[in-house]
Scaffold this active site. Sequence first.
Site, PDB file in Angstrom:
ATOM      1  N   GLU A  39      35.251  25.297  36.895  1.00 20.15           N
ATOM      2  CA  GLU A  39      36.133  26.457  37.063  1.00 20.15           C
ATOM      3  C   GLU A  39      37.525  26.106  36.578  1.00 20.15           C
ATOM      4  O   GLU A  39      38.051  25.038  36.911  1.00 20.15           O
ATOM      5  CB  GLU A  39      36.261  26.891  38.534  1.00 20.15           C
ATOM      6  N   GLU A  48      37.401  40.976  40.482  1.00 22.29           N
ATOM      7  CA  GLU A  48      36.456  41.280  41.570  1.00 22.29           C
ATOM      8  C   GLU A  48      37.221  41.896  42.738  1.00 22.29           C
ATOM      9  O   GLU A  48      37.946  41.212  43.455  1.00 22.29           O
ATOM     10  CB  GLU A  48      35.725  40.007  41.990  1.00 22.29           C
ATOM     11  N   LYS A  95      37.146  40.605  46.760  1.00 21.33           N
ATOM     12  CA  LYS A  95      37.426  39.239  47.180  1.00 21.33           C
ATOM     13  C   LYS A  95      38.582  39.215  48.173  1.00 21.33           C
ATOM     14  O   LYS A  95      39.574  39.926  48.008  1.00 21.33           O
ATOM     15  CB  LYS A  95      37.774  38.366  45.964  1.00 21.33           C
ATOM     16  N   GLU A 111      43.484  36.509  43.780  1.00 18.07           N
ATOM     17  CA  GLU A 111      42.037  36.279  43.904  1.00 18.07           C
ATOM     18  C   GLU A 111      41.212  37.391  43.265  1.00 18.07           C
ATOM     19  O   GLU A 111      40.102  37.160  42.803  1.00 18.07           O
ATOM     20  CB  GLU A 111      41.653  36.143  45.380  1.00 18.07           C
TER      21      GLU A 111
END
Length: 399
Positions: free
Chosen positions: A266, A320, A323, A329
């Site tokens: 990541e 997203e 999250k 985030e």
Amino acid sequence: MRIKKMDLHHKLSFIISILIFIPLPANSLGVNYGQIANNLPSPNDVVPLVKSLGATKIKLYDADSRVLKAFANSGIEIMVGLGNEYLTKVQDPNFAKDWVKSNVQCYLPATKITAIFVGNEVLTFNDSSLTNNLLPAMESVHSAVTDLNLDKQVTVTTTHSLAVLESSYPPSAGIFRKDLIPVITPILNFHVKINSPFLINAYPYFAYKGDPKQIPLEFVLFQSNQGIVDPDTNLHYDNMLFAQIDAVYSALTAVGYKKLSVHISETGWPSKGDEDEAGATPENAKKYNGNLLKIISQKKGTPMRPSCDLNIYVFALFNENMKPGPTSERNYGLFKPDGTPVYSLGITKSSSTSSSSSGNSSGSGSGGYSPISSGYFPSSSNSSSAGYLSISSAPVPNF
């Protein structure tokens, strides 16, 4: 004159013959495909988006059957995840074999599943139960893979936060946390035994966010800057990600695993954040990920490992919206849910992505990583609800 031409010919032949035997990195780009959202396109519509990036790999946080079916015959390599909640159950040989059968074997060979990562950043949750269950779970899954005659095509590994390091600066001084060495060494033995890579999640963004006055933005965004010189190796670093990767190599060398391969599972940069999240802008995200893609395409390694492959998974494919945690985030995506780029990387939208489906992945970009996982500055207390961790203070580089 003819002799000179022949001399030149021989010189060129000699140079070419040398180049043939010089190992050059075979760098590859992967992308993390998280689904903690209720507005994402169908997996079938995601396949062309992944290909538009030039990515050859995706990393899932589960083994979503819809995704695995959608990527059949795509040629894209897939790493599936087995979440921390399974670490106890999967130690049962029958459970492990059933899981591998139903989540991996049944999709082969059409879907190119090449790896299973067991547990996500387990060691830095500082949970003794999770920690003690990690290696037995990895071994059990590998045994299942072997029993099913899949071990030649599917490897087993786990992911780590950079917070497993006690020190990461300068890169040559990278060492693992002393309290983790007794548990991480057997895991490293496992990697060597089955020839699987050591996966690390590295986020230069958090170093900048934590001390934007001390750390030059150019250094974390792969832009032109004076960089730093490691006083012990005299190696020059012009970006933080390479410094972080080499710190991991140093830590592995310090405990006797110099030859173990390191992959970045990541890394990324948010395009939006809260007021206290310095640097989280579309412009900076474009620079980080755009320049990272250029570096990967240049097929060069790090200063400490110039001939080693750079295997990097960018986080993340989509923003997203479900999250938890700070605004950043929910804004690491390269694409919006409708399939349009969050910012331009010179990528054109290659298909319609109008249909949507609710995500059910158990993992996310945070996955328990430390917001100070760069190891370049002191930690502060963070909300445990987001799975954030702490790391001990480390020297800040002088710029």
